[in-house]
Each structure stands twice: as C-alpha cells, then as structure tokens.
Scaffold this motif. Structure first.
Motif, PDB file in Angstrom:
ATOM      1  N   GLY A 137       0.839  -1.180   0.000  1.00  0.00           N
ATOM      2  CA  GLY A 137       0.000   0.000   0.000  1.00  0.00           C
ATOM      3  C   GLY A 137       0.880   1.238   0.000  1.00  0.00           C
ATOM      4  N   PRO A 138       0.298   2.418   0.134  1.00  0.00           N
ATOM      5  CA  PRO A 138       1.078   3.655   0.072  1.00  0.00           C
ATOM      6  C   PRO A 138       2.237   3.717   1.056  1.00  0.00           C
ATOM      7  CG  PRO A 138      -1.253   4.137  -0.082  1.00  0.00           C
ATOM      8  CD  PRO A 138      -1.150   2.680   0.229  1.00  0.00           C
ATOM      9  N   THR A 139       2.058   3.168   2.257  1.00  0.00           N
ATOM     10  CA  THR A 139       3.151   3.205   3.239  1.00  0.00           C
ATOM     11  C   THR A 139       4.369   2.472   2.718  1.00  0.00           C
ATOM     12  OG1 THR A 139       1.604   3.339   5.098  1.00  0.00           O
ATOM     13  CG2 THR A 139       3.833   2.571   5.581  1.00  0.00           C
ATOM     14  N   GLU A 140       4.155   1.264   2.192  1.00  0.00           N
ATOM     15  CA  GLU A 140       5.277   0.479   1.659  1.00  0.00           C
ATOM     16  C   GLU A 140       5.879   1.135   0.422  1.00  0.00           C
ATOM     17  OE1 GLU A 140       2.827  -1.879   4.256  1.00  0.00           O
ATOM     18  OE2 GLU A 140       2.267  -0.796   2.423  1.00  0.00           O
ATOM     19  N   LEU A 141       5.035   1.745  -0.403  1.00  0.00           N
ATOM     20  CA  LEU A 141       5.571   2.398  -1.598  1.00  0.00           C
ATOM     21  C   LEU A 141       6.486   3.557  -1.214  1.00  0.00           C
ATOM     22  CD1 LEU A 141       3.438   0.609  -3.000  1.00  0.00           C
ATOM     23  CD2 LEU A 141       2.884   2.565  -4.473  1.00  0.00           C
ATOM     24  N   ARG A 142       6.092   4.304  -0.204  1.00  0.00           N
ATOM     25  CA  ARG A 142       6.946   5.417   0.223  1.00  0.00           C
ATOM     26  C   ARG A 142       8.270   4.910   0.804  1.00  0.00           C
ATOM     27  NH1 ARG A 142       1.765   7.620   1.550  1.00  0.00           N
ATOM     28  NH2 ARG A 142       1.435   9.576   0.381  1.00  0.00           N
ATOM     29  N   GLU A 143       8.205   3.780   1.480  1.00  0.00           N
ATOM     30  CA  GLU A 143       9.411   3.230   2.099  1.00  0.00           C
ATOM     31  C   GLU A 143      10.388   2.660   1.080  1.00  0.00           C
ATOM     32  OE1 GLU A 143       7.880   0.340   4.793  1.00  0.00           O
ATOM     33  OE2 GLU A 143       7.354   1.804   6.349  1.00  0.00           O
ATOM     34  N   LEU A 144       9.878   2.224  -0.058  1.00  0.00           N
ATOM     35  CA  LEU A 144      10.708   1.490  -1.018  1.00  0.00           C
ATOM     36  C   LEU A 144      10.953   2.232  -2.327  1.00  0.00           C
ATOM     37  CD1 LEU A 144       9.028  -2.025  -0.595  1.00  0.00           C
ATOM     38  CD2 LEU A 144      11.252  -1.332   0.305  1.00  0.00           C
ATOM     39  N   ARG A 145      10.291   3.350  -2.541  1.00  0.00           N
ATOM     40  CA  ARG A 145      10.300   3.971  -3.863  1.00  0.00           C
ATOM     41  C   ARG A 145      11.679   4.417  -4.326  1.00  0.00           C
ATOM     42  NH1 ARG A 145       6.820   9.325  -2.011  1.00  0.00           N
ATOM     43  NH2 ARG A 145       8.478  10.347  -0.797  1.00  0.00           N
ATOM     44  N   ASP A 146      12.611   4.621  -3.410  1.00  0.00           N
ATOM     45  CA  ASP A 146      13.942   5.056  -3.815  1.00  0.00           C
ATOM     46  C   ASP A 146      14.870   3.895  -4.141  1.00  0.00           C
ATOM     47  OD1 ASP A 146      13.918   4.361  -1.038  1.00  0.00           O
ATOM     48  OD2 ASP A 146      15.851   5.380  -0.768  1.00  0.00           O
ATOM     49  N   VAL A 147      14.420   2.657  -3.898  1.00  0.00           N
ATOM     50  CA  VAL A 147      15.306   1.514  -4.132  1.00  0.00           C
ATOM     51  C   VAL A 147      14.716   0.499  -5.114  1.00  0.00           C
ATOM     52  CG1 VAL A 147      16.529   1.689  -1.936  1.00  0.00           C
ATOM     53  CG2 VAL A 147      14.412   0.339  -2.055  1.00  0.00           C
ATOM     54  N   VAL A 148      13.524   0.742  -5.619  1.00  0.00           N
ATOM     55  CA  VAL A 148      12.941  -0.163  -6.614  1.00  0.00           C
ATOM     56  C   VAL A 148      12.466   0.645  -7.814  1.00  0.00           C
ATOM     57  CG1 VAL A 148      12.194  -1.785  -4.834  1.00  0.00           C
ATOM     58  CG2 VAL A 148      10.572  -0.104  -5.714  1.00  0.00           C
ATOM     59  N   ALA A 149      12.323  -0.057  -8.945  1.00  0.00           N
ATOM     60  CA  ALA A 149      11.862   0.598 -10.167  1.00  0.00           C
ATOM     61  C   ALA A 149      10.353   0.620 -10.275  1.00  0.00           C
ATOM     62  CB  ALA A 149      12.457  -0.108 -11.390  1.00  0.00           C
ATOM     63  N   GLY A 150       9.690  -0.377  -9.666  1.00  0.00           N
ATOM     64  CA  GLY A 150       8.248  -0.424  -9.835  1.00  0.00           C
ATOM     65  C   GLY A 150       7.558  -1.309  -8.828  1.00  0.00           C
ATOM     66  N   PHE A 151       6.226  -1.181  -8.794  1.00  0.00           N
ATOM     67  CA  PHE A 151       5.398  -1.879  -7.812  1.00  0.00           C
ATOM     68  C   PHE A 151       4.188  -2.508  -8.490  1.00  0.00           C
ATOM     69  CE2 PHE A 151       7.438   1.709  -5.706  1.00  0.00           C
ATOM     70  CZ  PHE A 151       7.924   1.155  -4.529  1.00  0.00           C
ATOM     71  N   GLY A 152       3.762  -3.631  -7.929  1.00  0.00           N
ATOM     72  CA  GLY A 152       2.457  -4.183  -8.237  1.00  0.00           C
ATOM     73  C   GLY A 152       1.587  -4.025  -7.003  1.00  0.00           C
ATOM     74  N   VAL A 153       0.495  -3.286  -7.130  1.00  0.00           N
ATOM     75  CA  VAL A 153      -0.386  -3.017  -5.996  1.00  0.00           C
ATOM     76  C   VAL A 153      -1.708  -3.733  -6.256  1.00  0.00           C
ATOM     77  CG1 VAL A 153      -1.522  -1.259  -4.603  1.00  0.00           C
ATOM     78  CG2 VAL A 153       0.724  -0.796  -5.616  1.00  0.00           C
ATOM     79  N   GLY A 154      -2.106  -4.588  -5.326  1.00  0.00           N
ATOM     80  CA  GLY A 154      -3.292  -5.398  -5.536  1.00  0.00           C
ATOM     81  C   GLY A 154      -4.474  -5.003  -4.693  1.00  0.00           C
ATOM     82  N   GLY A 155      -4.633  -5.685  -3.553  1.00  0.00           N
ATOM     83  CA  GLY A 155      -5.817  -5.522  -2.731  1.00  0.00           C
ATOM     84  C   GLY A 155      -6.053  -4.114  -2.235  1.00  0.00           C
ATOM     85  N   TYR A 156      -5.008  -3.326  -2.086  1.00  0.00           N
ATOM     86  CA  TYR A 156      -5.230  -1.959  -1.616  1.00  0.00           C
ATOM     87  C   TYR A 156      -6.164  -1.204  -2.558  1.00  0.00           C
ATOM     88  CZ  TYR A 156      -4.506   2.714   0.194  1.00  0.00           C
ATOM     89  OH  TYR A 156      -4.728   3.964   0.735  1.00  0.00           O
ATOM     90  N   ILE A 157      -6.073  -1.499  -3.849  1.00  0.00           N
ATOM     91  CA  ILE A 157      -6.929  -0.839  -4.839  1.00  0.00           C
ATOM     92  C   ILE A 157      -8.235  -1.602  -5.026  1.00  0.00           C
ATOM     93  CG2 ILE A 157      -7.123  -0.198  -7.267  1.00  0.00           C
ATOM     94  CD1 ILE A 157      -4.043   0.224  -7.200  1.00  0.00           C
ATOM     95  N   SER A 158      -8.135  -2.885  -5.325  1.00  0.00           N
ATOM     96  CA  SER A 158      -9.344  -3.638  -5.673  1.00  0.00           C
ATOM     97  C   SER A 158     -10.278  -3.821  -4.482  1.00  0.00           C
ATOM     98  CB  SER A 158      -8.979  -5.003  -6.259  1.00  0.00           C
ATOM     99  OG  SER A 158      -8.263  -5.782  -5.319  1.00  0.00           O
ATOM    100  N   ASN A 159      -9.719  -3.834  -3.257  1.00  0.00           N
ATOM    101  CA  ASN A 159     -10.530  -4.028  -2.058  1.00  0.00           C
ATOM    102  C   ASN A 159     -10.909  -2.715  -1.382  1.00  0.00           C
ATOM    103  OD1 ASN A 159      -9.800  -6.614  -2.697  1.00  0.00           O
ATOM    104  ND2 ASN A 159      -8.694  -7.036  -0.806  1.00  0.00           N
ATOM    105  N   ALA A 160     -10.700  -1.611  -2.076  1.00  0.00           N
ATOM    106  CA  ALA A 160     -10.985  -0.302  -1.473  1.00  0.00           C
ATOM    107  C   ALA A 160     -12.454  -0.182  -1.101  1.00  0.00           C
ATOM    108  CB  ALA A 160     -10.610   0.809  -2.453  1.00  0.00           C
TER     109      ALA A 160
END
Length: 383
Positions: free
Chosen positions: A272-295
């Motif tokens: 989710g957004p918390t993990e993306l903020r924590e990792l965005r400087d060390v990875v090229a991309g993300f797959g986000v699943g339930g955070y979006i579809s289960n909103a």
C-alpha cells in the motif's frame, strides 16, 4: 438459474437490478397518479471536509441513464471532489427511480478504487505502478477496477479480459506456479523456457523468491538470461520478509557489483502507500493489488432536493439545487444554484445528458490527465 452469479447488462439497463423498495415505490406512485418533476443529487458528504476523493464510474452511469427522459449534469471522470453533489438528475421521478441502485453502485465502487489507486500513485510518483488486484474481486467487475486504476494514473494492470474491454494490453510475466511446475532447484530452467516461449515484446521479468534466498534466485536469473533479463520481481510472503527494504538493497548491491545496473527491481505482494513510500527510492516499480481492488466504495447517496420547483430534502440533508466549484487555489466550494459562486472559480457540474441524449464523450487519457492536474491543484496526498 445462471451459470455464474452475475447480474447481466440487460437487467441493469432495464432497471431490474434494483432494490425491491423502488418497485414498491413505483407501484404506489402509479396507483396514486403521482409522478412529480424532481431534482435529485448524488452526494457523499454535504460539506467539504478536506478529504478529497476521485470521481469515477461516470461512463457506466451515463450508459445507464442514456435514453431516459432526464437532464443530467455531472463532474468529469477523474475530477476530485470534497463535499456537495457529483451528479444532478432532473426529470419526472418515475423516469429514473428504479435506476438508483445501479447508478450508485457504478459510482461508489469505481470512485473508491480510483481514490485508492491515486493514493498509490502519489506515494510513488516516479515509479512504475501496476494494478494487480483483479484476483481479489468478482471477475465481472475486473474492467471497472482496472479502468479506475488507469484514471488515477497507474501505468498498467494485469487482467487480460479487462484489457480487451479497455483497449489496453495487460501486463505481467510469471507466477510462482510456473517456477514450481518446473520443480525445486529448476528455477533457471523455468527462466530459460519463459524466455524462449513468450513474444519478444514481453519484458523478461524473473520472479525470484520461490524456493530460496532472494539474492540467490536473482543471481540464478542473471545466469539463465544474461542480457535478456530486464528486471527481477520480489513477491516475498510477508511472514518471510524480515526487513524488506534491506533485502531489496542487498539485491540491488549484488546486481550492481556484477555489472547489471540496468536490471530493474520490481516488488509486489500486500503493498500500500506506506510500503511504496518506504521502497520507492530503491525499486523501479510496484504491483499493488488488494489496496486498490478491495478499497471501500465511496458512500454516495441519491437524494431529492427539489419537487415541482419547491425546496425539498430528507432530515439531515441540504435542500435546494446546488453547484460545486473549484477555485484557483484548489478550494472546493458548495453553493445554491442561481447564487453567485466564489470569485475566480469554475463550476464542476457539466452537462452529461440532455433530454435523454448523451452529450459528452469519454476519453480515458483525458481523465488520467484531469486526475493528475486536479490532484496537484488540491494537494491530494501531501504530507
């Protein structure tokens, strides 16, 4: 009985996909010879509270209302809203009464998914972010989820049939099942077979956490694919992650140390957004699943606010026909129609249907641009 528990397009279009009390309401009004001219508004919150959400689902809502003798004004797809109506319907009540259930469903669910997707987008603005959540929802609504993700600015999605509907190609490479099908310690065989089998245009992204240490499987992918390897994906189960950021940095170090600075790192799995903020400087991309579809769907309601030209509203709702405005500083304002709006403001409710005819076109790319621009204007997601 049907093969799948799916309410079909015909039932939705004909107004059968409705709550039973609307059928009772129709019967009662017809019995009494009443069919008042009304104005009804779709609203989540009466007043602005600073919590903006993304308006989505309007394309399906328009298709539902088209052909009915009503006038409809609505915000554009991708507009951000904060209190007040997002849609207004004017017409004889029986012309649209039984459509309320489906109308609110179209708008509520899509707007919830789009808002969650925008949370993810602003959390990692410079990263590739893909929607991976179709497996968490009924397959009949997968295209809604993926369209909502694109409206919010995500870079792609995984669902093939949704891609056919939206005119976009689905993204994705390999699941753990492919690696397991080749057997333990056969990861390199799986990577090579994938490279040989799939079209050249498909990125060679190796999934590297099936059986062993992530670094070890990444180096196996490098050995197997060499210069063909575009990226590696880590989808490590949360119970085995430990310090995920440290693991990602370790993988990056070992790739760089061997001259593979061009191999990207992609991560997925319960993000989710918390993990993306924590990792965005060390990875090229993300797959986000339930955070979006289960909103959670946006809690829209449809309320009559005027009957035969007279003010009307249920207890706790605001009577009278309203306008909503965006000011140059990003403010969201609600006022009565016919009264002056705020200085230097734009009215957000625009014609959608006139006398039953659709008067607007839907452009997914334009909706994405609108979301991005409006999110910047209102400061969505600013910390």
């Amino acid at each position: 009985m049907t093969e799948f528990d799916i309410v079909g397009p015909e039932a939705i279009r004909e107004g059968v996909a409705t709550d039973a009390y609307f059928e009772r309401t129709e019967a009662t009004l017809r019995h009494a010879g009443k069919n008042p001219r009304v104005v009804a508004e779709v609203t989540a919150d009466q007043f602005p509270d600073g919590e903006f959400e993304v308006f989505a689902g309007v394309k399906d809502a328009a298709a539902l209302l088209e052909g009915h003798d009503v006038d409809v004004d609505a915000m554009h797809e991708g507009q951000l809203f904060d209190g007040g109506p997002v849609m207004r319907i004017e017409g004889d009540y029986l012309e649209f009464a039984r459509l309320e259930t489906s109308l609110l469903g179209f708008l509520s669910h899509a707007s919830g998914c789009a808002t969650a997707a925008l949370d993810a987008r602003v959390a990692a603005p410079d990263s590739t972010v893909l929607s991976f959540g179709a497996r968490h929802v009924h397959p009949s609504i997968a295209a809604m989820v993926e369209r909502s993700a694109l409206v919010a600015g995500l870079d792609g999605f995984s669902h093939v049939a949704a891609g056919d509907i939206l005119g976009r190609e689905a993204s994705g490479t390999m699941p753990h099942a492919l690696i397991i099908a080749f057997g333990r310690d056969k990861q390199e065989d799986a990577f090579r077979a994938f490279d040989e089998a799939v079209p050249e245009g498909v990125p060679r992204v190796a999934l590297c956490d099936t059986y062993g240490d992530e670094v070890g499987e990444v180096l196996s992918a490098v050995d197997a694919l060499g210069d063909h390897l575009d990226s590696v994906r880590l989808d490590t189960t949360s119970s085995r992650r430990g310090n995920f950021r440290h693991i990602v940095r370790e993988v990056r170090w070992e790739l760089d140390a061997r001259g593979h600075e061009d191999v990207g790192i992609f991560v997925s799995g319960g993000l989710g957004p918390t993990e993306l903020r924590e990792l965005r400087d060390v990875v090229a991309g993300f797959g986000v699943g339930g955070y979006i579809s289960n909103a959670n769907p946006v809690d829209f309601a449809l309320d009559i606010v005027e009957v035969e030209g007279e003010l009307a509203a249920k207890r706790g709702k605001l009577s009278g026909v309203k306008e909503v405005y965006r000011t140059a500083d990003g403010g969201h304002h609600v006022g009565l129609r016919g009264r002056p709006g705020p200085t230097d403001s734009e009215s957000l409710l625009k014609p959608l249907i006139r006398d039953g005819e659709l008067v607007r076109e839907f452009d997914l790319d334009a909706a994405t641009r609108r979301t991005r621009e409006d999110a910047q204007k209102v400061g969505f997601g600013e910390e």
